[in-house]
Write a protein that holds these residues in place. Structure first.
Motif, PDB file in Angstrom:
ATOM      1  N   SER A 115       0.849  -1.208   0.000  1.00 28.24           N
ATOM      2  CA  SER A 115       0.000   0.000   0.000  1.00 28.24           C
ATOM      3  C   SER A 115       0.879   1.251   0.000  1.00 28.24           C
ATOM      4  O   SER A 115       0.587   2.224  -0.698  1.00 28.24           O
ATOM      5  CB  SER A 115      -0.900   0.069   1.235  1.00 28.24           C
ATOM      6  OG  SER A 115      -1.269  -1.186   1.653  1.00 28.24           O
ATOM      7  N   ARG A 118       2.487   1.710  -3.441  1.00 30.39           N
ATOM      8  CA  ARG A 118       1.468   2.107  -4.425  1.00 30.39           C
ATOM      9  C   ARG A 118       1.106   3.588  -4.251  1.00 30.39           C
ATOM     10  O   ARG A 118       0.990   4.326  -5.227  1.00 30.39           O
ATOM     11  CB  ARG A 118       0.232   1.216  -4.259  1.00 30.39           C
ATOM     12  CG  ARG A 118      -0.808   1.409  -5.335  1.00 30.39           C
ATOM     13  CD  ARG A 118      -1.828   0.291  -5.220  1.00 30.39           C
ATOM     14  NE  ARG A 118      -3.159   0.710  -5.558  1.00 30.39           N
ATOM     15  CZ  ARG A 118      -3.713   0.596  -6.748  1.00 30.39           C
ATOM     16  NH1 ARG A 118      -3.027   0.094  -7.753  1.00 30.39           N
ATOM     17  NH2 ARG A 118      -4.945   0.999  -6.961  1.00 30.39           N
ATOM     18  N   SER A 119       0.953   4.035  -2.997  1.00 32.15           N
ATOM     19  CA  SER A 119       0.629   5.448  -2.763  1.00 32.15           C
ATOM     20  C   SER A 119       1.776   6.339  -3.227  1.00 32.15           C
ATOM     21  O   SER A 119       1.549   7.386  -3.850  1.00 32.15           O
ATOM     22  CB  SER A 119       0.407   5.720  -1.279  1.00 32.15           C
ATOM     23  OG  SER A 119      -0.602   4.932  -0.802  1.00 32.15           O
ATOM     24  N   LEU A 120       3.010   5.932  -2.912  1.00 28.75           N
ATOM     25  CA  LEU A 120       4.172   6.745  -3.311  1.00 28.75           C
ATOM     26  C   LEU A 120       4.218   6.900  -4.835  1.00 28.75           C
ATOM     27  O   LEU A 120       4.392   8.006  -5.358  1.00 28.75           O
ATOM     28  CB  LEU A 120       5.466   6.069  -2.810  1.00 28.75           C
ATOM     29  CG  LEU A 120       6.769   6.722  -3.269  1.00 28.75           C
ATOM     30  CD1 LEU A 120       6.962   8.081  -2.604  1.00 28.75           C
ATOM     31  CD2 LEU A 120       7.975   5.816  -2.956  1.00 28.75           C
ATOM     32  N   ALA A 122       1.703   6.366  -7.046  1.00 26.24           N
ATOM     33  CA  ALA A 122       0.497   7.048  -7.569  1.00 26.24           C
ATOM     34  C   ALA A 122       0.564   8.551  -7.324  1.00 26.24           C
ATOM     35  O   ALA A 122       0.057   9.345  -8.131  1.00 26.24           O
ATOM     36  CB  ALA A 122      -0.749   6.457  -6.914  1.00 26.24           C
ATOM     37  N   SER A 123       1.219   8.957  -6.230  1.00 31.76           N
ATOM     38  CA  SER A 123       1.285  10.390  -5.928  1.00 31.76           C
ATOM     39  C   SER A 123       2.414  11.076  -6.700  1.00 31.76           C
ATOM     40  O   SER A 123       2.652  12.272  -6.527  1.00 31.76           O
ATOM     41  CB  SER A 123       1.500  10.600  -4.430  1.00 31.76           C
ATOM     42  OG  SER A 123       2.803  10.138  -4.100  1.00 31.76           O
ATOM     43  N   GLY A 124       3.138  10.327  -7.520  1.00 32.16           N
ATOM     44  CA  GLY A 124       4.211  10.920  -8.320  1.00 32.16           C
ATOM     45  C   GLY A 124       5.514  11.066  -7.558  1.00 32.16           C
ATOM     46  O   GLY A 124       6.450  11.723  -8.019  1.00 32.16           O
ATOM     47  N   GLY A 125       5.619  10.426  -6.394  1.00 35.54           N
ATOM     48  CA  GLY A 125       6.821  10.550  -5.563  1.00 35.54           C
ATOM     49  C   GLY A 125       8.090  10.075  -6.261  1.00 35.54           C
ATOM     50  O   GLY A 125       9.183  10.510  -5.905  1.00 35.54           O
ATOM     51  N   HIS A 257      13.940   4.852  -0.218  1.00 36.28           N
ATOM     52  CA  HIS A 257      13.528   5.809  -1.251  1.00 36.28           C
ATOM     53  C   HIS A 257      14.700   6.743  -1.550  1.00 36.28           C
ATOM     54  O   HIS A 257      15.121   7.519  -0.699  1.00 36.28           O
ATOM     55  CB  HIS A 257      12.306   6.567  -0.691  1.00 36.28           C
ATOM     56  CG  HIS A 257      11.746   7.597  -1.591  1.00 36.28           C
ATOM     57  ND1 HIS A 257      10.641   8.350  -1.264  1.00 36.28           N
ATOM     58  CD2 HIS A 257      12.112   8.025  -2.820  1.00 36.28           C
ATOM     59  CE1 HIS A 257      10.360   9.189  -2.233  1.00 36.28           C
ATOM     60  NE2 HIS A 257      11.250   9.014  -3.179  1.00 36.28           N
ATOM     61  N   ASP A 280      10.417   5.297   3.764  1.00 38.81           N
ATOM     62  CA  ASP A 280       9.015   5.700   3.881  1.00 38.81           C
ATOM     63  C   ASP A 280       8.289   4.753   4.853  1.00 38.81           C
ATOM     64  O   ASP A 280       8.529   3.542   4.853  1.00 38.81           O
ATOM     65  CB  ASP A 280       8.327   5.668   2.506  1.00 38.81           C
ATOM     66  CG  ASP A 280       8.850   6.772   1.596  1.00 38.81           C
ATOM     67  OD1 ASP A 280       9.929   7.332   1.894  1.00 38.81           O
ATOM     68  OD2 ASP A 280       8.190   7.084   0.595  1.00 38.81           O
TER      69      ASP A 280
END
Ligand code: NAD
Length: 336
Positions: A115, A118-120, A122-125, A257, A280
């Motif tokens: 999760s 995926r968030s990293l 999807a948020s363009g990180g 990261h 992260d």
């Protein structure tokens, strides 16, 4: 795998094992102290049954799941959803037309690091994803292959194991549109492959590669690099996926990261600039327990399956395309 599910059920308050269907053996039913049924139809007819987990050999998945739909009993169906895409599509159509839910057991999607990654992404990180590399290299015990179905068509390291990794890479980085593969059974000489090398292209143009083998001793792979299943000794020092984008990269599952701190003059940083490393945060829990809790919510009508049959069928289409590519030597395009 059925025993793993039974052990997880035993420590969950919200679930109770009430029976076990197995046409071959009553050993698991005895082990867990529940009634044994010599076929799943009898289990599906018992009173007090809210849901089932289907952990039989791959070639029986679709017919068993269709029987669950007909009986109106929600199912957690182990992966691979079927042994070929045609069968998977048949089940996907039946599931879509039914009010009874099926959750497919791509358990890794329930892992907290998944999760977070995926968030990293999807948020363009990481910026735009450019390249992805993955490894799953381990040695299964010889006794595993005493089960005939584990060495025959309908099994193999791509259908049994790569299916997890491609499912996860789709979930993290988007759809895969073409795939090429080479396979080998040079060590064991079984009907199915023990090693595969796969290259693929994502919808956004990013490229990926994956090496997988169930015959090699190594620290690299989901099972060695997560603490998901205590059966497999944990090796936290190396990662199993490297995901690289235009603004940074991620060593997974450590969530290490890497990124450039940025330049005051506004010019994009490049390989001559130092990289910073941060870790992260992720949530907690193992993916099998999280998956079971999600399944309970699905059965109660409080959630929709995180992995539907049609979603799992899309991953199976990739495995089938990789199998075709390995035989023909021709890269396969995947219709979206
Ligand atoms: N999610 C995961 O991480 C994971 C891990 C391992 C296996 N699996 C999946 O779980 C399923 C079971 O795999 P396994 O390695 O535990 O297999 P296994 O052969 O060890 O166990 C299969 C069980 O099904 C029983 N069975 C039920 N119906 C049968 C039939 N008609 N013919 C023969 N046997 C029948 C067998 O007696 C046996 O107890 C497979 O679909 C596999 O892909 C998932």
């Amino acid at each position: 795998m059925g025993r793993t599910h039974a052990r997880i059920i035993a420590r969950e308050e919200q679930a109770e094992l009430v029976g076990c269907a197995d046409p071959v053996s009553d050993a698991a039913a005895h082990e867990f102290g529940v009634p044994h049924f010599s076929d799943h139809h009898a289990l599906l007819a018992m009173t007090g049954l809210d849901a089932v987990i289907i952990s039989n050999p791959n070639s029986f998945h679709v017919e068993t799941a269709l029987d669950c739909l007909a009986a109106g009993v929600p199912a957690l169906l182990e992966k691979p959803v079927a042994i070929n895409f045609a069968e998977a599509r048949l089940l996907a159509a039946a599931a879509a037309a039914s009010a009874t839910p099926i959750l497919v057991g791509h358990h890794r999607r329930h892992h907290p690091a998944v999760s977070a990654a995926r968030s990293l992404i999807a948020s363009g990180g990481l910026g735009r994803i450019v390249a992805v590399n993955g490894l799953w290299l381990t040695r299964k015990p010889d006794s595993y292959f005493e089960q005939r179905w584990h060495r025959s068509a309908g099994a193999g390291v791509m259908l049994i194991n790569l299916v997890h990794d491609l499912d996860l890479l789709r979930h993290l980085c988007g759809e895969i549109v073409s795939i090429q593969a080479s396979t080998s059974n040079a060590l064991r000489g079984h009907e199915v492959e023990e090693t595969a090398s796969v290259i693929f292209e994502f919808e956004n143009g990013a490229l990926g590669s994956f090496l997988i083998s169930d015959a090699a001793v190594s620290p690299w792979g989901w099972d060695q690099n997560t603490e998901d299943d205590p059966t497999y000794p944990f090796n936290p020092s190396v990662s199993c996926y490297s995901i690289a984008g235009t603004r940074g990269s991620l060593a997974f599952p450590q969530m290490a990261h890497f990124s450039h701190p940025g330049r005051a003059d506004g010019i994009a940083a490049d390989w001559t600039h130092p990289l910073s490393l941060s870790f992260d945060a992720t949530g907690t829990g193992d993916s099998y327990t999280n998956q079971l809790r999600h399944f309970v919510a699905v059965v109660r009508g409080e959630a929709v399956p995180l992995v539907s049959v049609s979603d799992a069928a899309a991953t199976l289409a990739l495995i089938e395309a990789a199998q075709t590519a390995a035989v023909t030597g021709v890269a396969q395009r995947i219709p979206l």
